[in-house]
Design a protein around this motif. Structure first.
Motif, short mmCIF file in Angstrom:
data_model
loop_
_atom_site.label_atom_id
_atom_site.label_comp_id
_atom_site.label_asym_id
_atom_site.label_seq_id
_atom_site.Cartn_x
_atom_site.Cartn_y
_atom_site.Cartn_z
N ALA A 185 1.29 -0.92 0.27
CA ALA A 185 0.14 0.00 -0.05
C ALA A 185 0.52 1.43 0.13
CB ALA A 185 -0.80 -0.09 1.32
N ALA A 186 2.48 1.49 0.90
CA ALA A 186 2.62 2.41 0.81
C ALA A 186 3.76 2.63 -0.31
CB ALA A 186 3.89 1.96 1.93
N LEU A 187 3.88 1.12 -1.14
CA LEU A 187 4.73 1.60 -2.99
C LEU A 187 3.93 1.75 -3.36
CD1 LEU A 187 7.08 0.74 -4.24
CD2 LEU A 187 5.41 -1.87 -4.70
N ILE A 188 2.35 1.47 -3.81
CA ILE A 188 1.36 2.28 -4.50
C ILE A 188 1.51 3.66 -3.86
CG2 ILE A 188 -0.94 2.32 -5.21
CD1 ILE A 188 -1.20 -0.54 -4.26
N ALA A 189 1.37 4.36 -2.61
CA ALA A 189 1.56 5.55 -2.53
C ALA A 189 2.85 6.36 -3.15
CB ALA A 189 1.27 5.79 -1.26
N ALA A 190 3.69 5.58 -3.08
CA ALA A 190 4.88 6.60 -3.27
C ALA A 190 4.91 6.67 -4.81
CB ALA A 190 6.70 5.28 -2.34
N MET A 191 4.38 5.53 -5.26
CA MET A 191 4.48 5.28 -7.21
C MET A 191 4.09 6.91 -7.15
SD MET A 191 4.63 1.49 -8.70
CE MET A 191 5.93 1.55 -9.19
N SER A 192 1.75 7.08 -6.62
CA SER A 192 1.27 7.80 -6.90
C SER A 192 1.78 9.12 -6.22
CB SER A 192 0.30 8.06 -5.99
OG SER A 192 -0.45 6.93 -5.69
N VAL A 193 3.08 8.94 -5.44
CA VAL A 193 3.64 10.83 -4.72
C VAL A 193 4.70 11.63 -6.20
CG1 VAL A 193 4.10 12.51 -3.04
CG2 VAL A 193 2.03 10.68 -2.81
N THR A 194 5.90 10.53 -6.25
CA THR A 194 7.20 10.68 -6.50
C THR A 194 6.51 10.91 -7.78
OG1 THR A 194 7.51 7.92 -6.64
CG2 THR A 194 8.22 9.44 -5.04
N VAL A 195 6.91 9.93 -9.37
CA VAL A 195 6.68 11.21 -10.72
C VAL A 195 5.20 11.36 -10.98
CG1 VAL A 195 7.65 9.82 -12.81
CG2 VAL A 195 8.56 8.69 -10.27
N PRO A 236 14.56 -4.65 -8.02
CA PRO A 236 15.16 -4.27 -6.67
C PRO A 236 14.99 -3.48 -5.23
CG PRO A 236 16.71 -3.41 -8.01
CD PRO A 236 15.64 -3.64 -8.67
N VAL A 237 14.01 -2.61 -6.19
CA VAL A 237 13.10 -2.33 -4.64
C VAL A 237 11.99 -3.04 -4.16
CG1 VAL A 237 11.63 -0.28 -4.19
CG2 VAL A 237 13.08 0.26 -6.40
N MET A 243 9.38 4.98 4.61
CA MET A 243 10.86 3.81 4.52
C MET A 243 10.79 3.25 2.83
SD MET A 243 10.06 1.43 7.61
CE MET A 243 11.35 0.47 7.23
N VAL A 244 10.12 3.50 1.85
CA VAL A 244 9.16 3.01 0.88
C VAL A 244 10.17 3.89 -0.01
CG1 VAL A 244 7.66 2.49 -1.22
CG2 VAL A 244 7.31 1.55 1.17
N ALA A 245 9.73 5.11 0.47
CA ALA A 245 10.49 6.33 -0.56
C ALA A 245 12.02 6.89 -0.70
CB ALA A 245 9.87 7.74 -0.03
N ALA A 246 12.42 5.75 0.78
CA ALA A 246 13.73 5.93 0.87
C ALA A 246 14.62 4.59 0.20
CB ALA A 246 14.42 6.23 2.43
N ALA A 247 14.07 3.97 -0.23
CA ALA A 247 14.13 2.48 -0.42
C ALA A 247 14.47 2.90 -2.47
CB ALA A 247 14.30 1.34 -0.53
N TRP A 248 12.72 3.65 -2.36
CA TRP A 248 13.14 4.38 -3.74
C TRP A 248 13.77 5.20 -4.61
CZ3 TRP A 248 9.63 2.66 -7.27
CH2 TRP A 248 9.62 3.37 -8.68
N LEU A 285 10.36 -6.61 -0.10
CA LEU A 285 10.05 -7.69 0.06
C LEU A 285 10.48 -8.33 2.07
CD1 LEU A 285 9.47 -9.38 -2.97
CD2 LEU A 285 7.86 -9.20 -1.43
N ARG A 286 11.87 -7.46 2.02
CA ARG A 286 12.79 -8.49 2.87
C ARG A 286 12.27 -7.55 4.32
NH1 ARG A 286 17.32 -8.71 -0.17
NH2 ARG A 286 18.19 -11.31 -0.69
N MET A 287 12.21 -6.14 3.84
CA MET A 287 11.41 -4.98 4.96
C MET A 287 10.24 -5.64 4.81
SD MET A 287 10.96 -1.31 4.14
CE MET A 287 9.39 -0.92 4.25
N ALA A 288 9.61 -6.76 4.15
CA ALA A 288 7.41 -6.74 4.68
C ALA A 288 8.31 -8.70 6.15
CB ALA A 288 7.05 -7.27 3.63
N GLU A 289 9.06 -9.11 5.51
CA GLU A 289 9.63 -10.26 6.30
C GLU A 289 10.24 -9.65 7.84
OE1 GLU A 289 10.39 -14.29 5.19
OE2 GLU A 289 9.62 -12.63 3.70
N ALA A 290 10.53 -8.94 8.09
CA ALA A 290 11.47 -8.33 8.83
C ALA A 290 10.42 -8.11 10.23
CB ALA A 290 12.14 -7.70 8.87
N THR A 291 9.17 -6.91 9.22
CA THR A 291 8.56 -5.96 9.81
C THR A 291 7.45 -7.12 9.84
OG1 THR A 291 8.28 -4.29 8.12
CG2 THR A 291 6.43 -4.58 9.62
N GLY A 292 6.94 -7.89 9.81
CA GLY A 292 6.56 -9.61 9.84
C GLY A 292 6.67 -9.92 11.23
#
Lengths: 217, 208, 234
Positions: free
Chosen positions: A25-35, B178-179, B151-156, B184-191
């Motif tokens: 869900a966060a990835l979708i959000a990041a994709m909507s906002v960044t580009v 790679p992102v 966190m996703v934005a930083a990975a991106w 997926l790894r991050m989600a694994e650790a968070t879980g």
């Protein structure tokens, strides 16, 4: 097929599944906002938003994928500026593009179900994935979004549909890239199925007396 | 990503009304407006919606920002109704309705904290318990998503730098893959952390 | 007391723990070993994150297989990457959420949260987003969020791996001041100087068990003998 019957059944959602839903869900959000590529005469820029909508169910399957999209939509409606162009809140739902936002959940469901079906019969095949993305990520989204816009604008579906063709080439590219990404990710990293495995013993018992509902988020 | 979102801090009358009643009022008004379908009613509500912004401390500028996003649609309605249907009053009514509803809905968003809205969603999700959904888990996923966005934005950003550093171009999937693997790894650790911290017990822990 | 009896575990065909039997009674226990020695898996068996294929892990009368929930409430766990362990958007929310399942009531929850934030120097960051904290502060928040539930034992899996020297010392000081029993899995041999007992893991077994200086001596000799650096991440 004996192969599918041998599969361990999975039920409910684990803590890791909740984390996967949130992260996508966060990835979708990041994709909507960044580009964001602004379009002339359109208040809505081209973003990677719909690519996120296609990616989540392609990789996570129907259950987690649809929930990821639903979580993204819920946070946008709650007032985070997550939708394309930094929009958010209930104003979006009252506006002309509300249908597109509603359609995303169904798009994710369709892509997730069909991708699950494809994976059950083998591996992720690029061209099949592409077809699924076009069906779910373009046909479903436009089939809900365009008529909705037509009704809100009161000027018939045709005019709204014509205006929306600006987004079509971009959406096709996104469907292709999503299928490419999914095919590569499935080779690079094994994504565990949703839910906890149910042992054969429990399975046969619960198949007979399936009274306890699976726990979902 | 700020946790504040679109919320505008303030103490105006709109800020003091809880989220539930505000949304309910909007829903009733929206249905009524469309059912009545009257030019003067629509124009009155639009004026009220416009006046609401300065009066409740949200500022007239934010109302104009809403209209700026909406104007191509309003133009499309006007042109279509005037040229093809020949009913310009109908066009004005539709424009007024749309603008009024979007303005009012946006006013609710601007005057309600994201946390309060999420708490409302959680309450609304309670009946879903019957079909096997757990409102606590719904709330947990939404909070986890908010925490994951930066966190996703930083990975991106990190992946994009790597992509450029290696001189790759025009192969966007090599940027995204790679992102995704990182996520997926991050989600694994968070879980794993959710289980370890006893926040979400419902997990098959032996399975890694 | 944490007790391991004949604990063995493997991932697919790769055995990572081979019959580990231990009584963990001392207040400060360190565990060292190369990547792939089974350290990380051993850590995860202690609070039931990993249920071993064979053997039993218990805390008093509780057993990780049957009483996972009870054990996790008593055995806190801190990971090396704090960012993944911080779950809620803001500092105060993250500390609070661990207490939710204890149902302490609003006043007691608030008292405990404030106390732990003050003790770990996070009170000023109360309402800040967790991701904006520095690396060291993130690890302190991860620690605070676990300690607020008042576990009997704290298991730390390489808590300083991602930190610089200053932050490593800060985490070290914090661990030092704890009343709880601490089982610290680490690559950072400096942290173990005043520990009561240090274990050396090698190829899924406890290869040495004794005082810190002896254990570190044994470990460095082991590394010198082992010319093949074929250790793989676990």
């Amino acid at each position: 097929m004996p192969r599918t019957r041998k599969h361990v059944r999975h039920r409910g959602l684990t803590a890791r599944d909740l984390a996967l839903i949130a992260v996508f869900a966060a990835l979708i959000a990041a994709m909507s906002v960044t580009v964001a590529i602004p379009l002339p005469f359109s208040p809505v820029p081209i973003t990677l938003q719909t690519m996120g909508i296609m990616l989540a169910p392609s990789l996570l399957g129907w259950k987690r994928g649809t929930l990821a999209v639903a979580a993204f939509v819920a946070l946008g409606l709650a007032g985070l500026p997550l939708f394309a162009g930094g929009r958010g809140g209930f104003g979006v739902l009252a506006g002309p593009s509300a249908g597109f936002i509603v359609s995303w959940v169904f798009a994710a469901l369709v892509i997730g179900l069909l991708t699950d079906l494809m994976l059950r019969n083998g591996r992720y095949v690029f061209w099949q994935g592409l077809l699924i993305n076009v069906l779910g990520g373009i046909v479903v989204i436009y089939a809900i979004g365009v008529p909705w816009m037509g009704v809100v604008l009161g000027d018939g579906v045709l005019a709204a549909g014509t205006a929306m063709t600006v987004f079509l080439p971009g959406d096709l590219v996104k469907a292709v890239v999503t299928a490419l990404i999914a095919a590569t990710v499935f080779r690079a990293y094994p994504i565990p199925p949703a839910g906890r495995p149910v042992t054969d013993h429990v399975d046969t018992v619960s198949a007979a007396t399936d009274t306890e509902p699976g726990k979902n988020a | 990503m700020s946790v504040l979102g679109l919320y505008v801090p303030g103490t105006g009358p709109l800020h003091r009304i809880p989220a539930g009643p505000k949304l309910l009022a909007l829903l009733v008004l929206g249905v009524a407006l469309i059912a009545v379908a009257d030019l003067w009613v629509a124009l009155t509500v639009l004026v009220v919606a416009l006046v609401l912004y300065p009066v409740t401390g949200l500022g007239a500028r934010r109302a104009l920002a809403v209209l700026r996003v909406l104007w191509p649609f309003l133009l499309a309605i006007g042109v279509f109704q005037a040229l093809f249907v020949g009913a310009w009053t109908e066009g004005v009514r539709l424009c007024a309705q749309l603008a009024a509803l979007v303005l009012l809905a946006n006013a609710i968003t601007l005057s309600t904290r994201v946390a309060e809205m999420l708490a409302l969603f959680e309450r609304l999700a309670r009946p879903l318990r019957r079909v096997g959904a757990d409102p606590d888990r719904v709330a947990l996923v939404l909070a986890l998503t908010i925490r994951s966005i930066p966190m996703v934005a930083a990975a991106w950003t990190a992946a994009r730098d790597g992509y450029r550093a290696r001189g790759l171009r025009n192969r966007p999937h090599l940027l995204v893959v790679p992102v995704i693997v990182h996520l997926l790894r991050m989600a694994e650790a968070t879980g794993e952390a959710l289980v370890a911290r006893g926040i979400d017990e419902d997990s098959e822990s032996a399975h890694r | 007391m944490l007790r391991l009896e004949g604990v063995s575990h493997s991932y697919d065909d790769r055995a990572v723990l081979r019959g580990v039997t231990l009584d963990l009674a001392e207040r400060r226990i360190g565990v060292i070993g190369a990547n792939g020695s089974g350290k990380s898996t051993l850590a995860r068996t202690l609070n039931g994150l990993v249920l071993p294929d064979e053997g039993r892990v218990s805390l008093g009368e509780w057993d990780t297989r049957r009483h996972a929930r009870h054990i996790r409430r008593r055995v806190g766990f801190v990971f090396s990457d704090a960012a993944n362990q911080i779950i809620m958007p803001t500092v105060v929310e993250d500390v609070e959420i661990g207490l939710r399942s204890l149902r302490l009531g609003r006043a007691e929850t608030e008292r405990r949260v404030n106390e732990i934030l003050t003790r770990h120097g996070l009170a000023d960051h109360r309402d800040h987003p967790g991701h904006l904290l520095s690396g060291g502060q993130k690890q302190l928040l991860a620690l605070a969020s676990v300690l607020v539930t008042e576990p009997e034992v704290l298991v730390c899996d390489e808590p300083t791996t991602l930190l610089d020297l200053r932050n490593t010392r800060m985490v070290h000081r914090t661990l030092d001041g704890l009343d709880q029993q601490v089982v610290l899995f680490t690559h950072d041999l400096d942290l173990l100087a005043d520990f009561d007992r240090v274990l050396v893991m090698h190829e899924g077994r406890v290869a040495f068990d004794g005082a810190p200086t002896d254990a570190i001596g044994f470990y460095t000799k082991l590394l010198d003998e082992d010319t093949d650096p074929g250790g793989r991440a676990s």
